[in-house]
Design a protein around this motif. Structure first.
Motif, short mmCIF file in Angstrom:
data_model
loop_
_atom_site.label_atom_id
_atom_site.label_comp_id
_atom_site.label_asym_id
_atom_site.label_seq_id
_atom_site.Cartn_x
_atom_site.Cartn_y
_atom_site.Cartn_z
N ALA A 218 0.80 -1.23 0.00
CA ALA A 218 0.00 0.00 0.00
C ALA A 218 0.83 1.27 0.00
N ALA A 219 2.07 1.23 0.51
CA ALA A 219 2.86 2.45 0.73
C ALA A 219 3.02 3.32 -0.52
N PRO A 220 3.46 2.78 -1.67
CA PRO A 220 3.61 3.66 -2.85
C PRO A 220 2.28 4.18 -3.37
N ILE A 221 1.22 3.39 -3.22
CA ILE A 221 -0.11 3.84 -3.66
C ILE A 221 -0.55 5.04 -2.81
N ALA A 222 -0.30 4.95 -1.49
CA ALA A 222 -0.69 6.02 -0.58
C ALA A 222 0.08 7.30 -0.88
N ALA A 223 1.37 7.18 -1.19
CA ALA A 223 2.18 8.36 -1.51
C ALA A 223 1.64 9.08 -2.74
N TRP A 224 1.04 8.34 -3.64
CA TRP A 224 0.42 8.93 -4.82
C TRP A 224 -0.94 9.53 -4.47
#
Length: 295
Positions: A218-224
């Protein structure tokens, strides 16, 4: 296997909200594990161990998307890491069953604070003018947030993010990205403290693995997402989940019938939905007024 999948999904959504809000992975995960009956020290240590991976990926992602204010990192990280280690030592020395209700109350209050804070938030354009924050303000802020993060299993984001957002000219995505990125050092420090004072055998490794898998995805999706999704929506959703989970933990410690519990949960759920709808409607009206003023 079923539990692993369920908690991996919880870790995914917790990190999705955390990465977009700068808070909530530790609070959401801790609330859930305490509700399952785990001791607070085991909960916090396991959450922090899983956050080593999630905060690392989240920090790199926020850096890649330009959501980082480098001038804030060190003044927050240095005192925060020291106090997180001390917080881990403090929590490890307390009996689990004695401290559990107090931790649930602490998490419940933070959940209410998050809902209130983001319920009043408005979607506004970013300002290019920011008043520089003094180190005498950032050092104690980092120290307090680091200590309560270790004790409560989450607190770095809920304490730092709203306070930094309240500063004149704060850029929301950079505040959130900075808090998320700096949390990596806090997580390392708290985990070392738990390893030293608890030992490896006290970690709940199935939860560590589950939250780590879901959170890393989830981390890179959340940063976007932090660049496009209104933070007031995510804040109210996260705060409501934390409130519901910790209310359940507190109520189940008393001698309350299942019928009464069902009624209480139903009222809380309806209230949560009403707050979400109210928040969305208020922001729609606010946007319309702003557009009319501009035109």
């Amino acid at each position: 296997m079923r539990k692993l999948v369920i908690f991996a999904l919880v870790g995914f959504f917790a990190q999705l909200i955390d990465g977009a809000l700068g808070m909530s992975f530790g609070l959401s995960s801790s609330s859930l594990l305490i509700a399952y009956g785990l001791a607070p020290a085991v909960v916090s240590s396991s959450i922090h161990m899983s956050e080593i991976a999630t905060t690392a990926v989240s920090g790199i992602s926020h850096y890649k998307f330009g959501n980082l204010d480098k001038t804030l990192v060190l003044p927050l990280v240095v005192p925060g890491a020291i106090s997180a280690f001390l917080g881990a030592a403090f929590l490890s020395s307390l009996p689990g069953e004695v401290i559990k209700p107090f931790i649930s109350v602490f998490l419940l209050l933070l959940g209410i604070y998050i809902v209130v804070r983001f319920l009043s938030l408005r979607s506004t354009p970013e300002s290019s003018k920011r008043s520089p924050l003094k180190k005498r303000f950032l050092y104690p802020l980092g120290a307090v947030a680091g200590f309560f993060d270790a004790v409560g299993g989450g607190g770095w984001g809920p304490i730092n993010t709203p306070i930094l957002l309240s500063q004149k000219g704060a850029t929301p995505r950079k505040v959130i990205g900075t808090v998320d990125t700096s949390e990596f050092a806090i997580t390392i420090s708290a985990t070392l403290g738990f390893l030293l004072f608890l030992g490896w055998e006290q970690f709940s490794w199935i939860w560590v693995l589950a939250f780590m898998i879901g959170g890393v995805i989830a981390a890179p999706i959340a940063a976007w997402l932090v660049r496009i999704v209104p933070s007031f929506i995510l804040g109210v959703l996260a705060g409501g989940f934390i409130i519901l989970t910790n209310v359940r933990t507190l109520l189940t410690t008393g001698n309350i019938s299942n019928d009464v519990l069902t009624v209480i949960y139903a009222v809380l759920l309806l209230g949560w939905l009403a707050v979400i709808v109210t928040s969305i409607r208020k922001n729609i009206r606010f946007q319309r007024r702003r557009e009319n003023t501009v035109n």
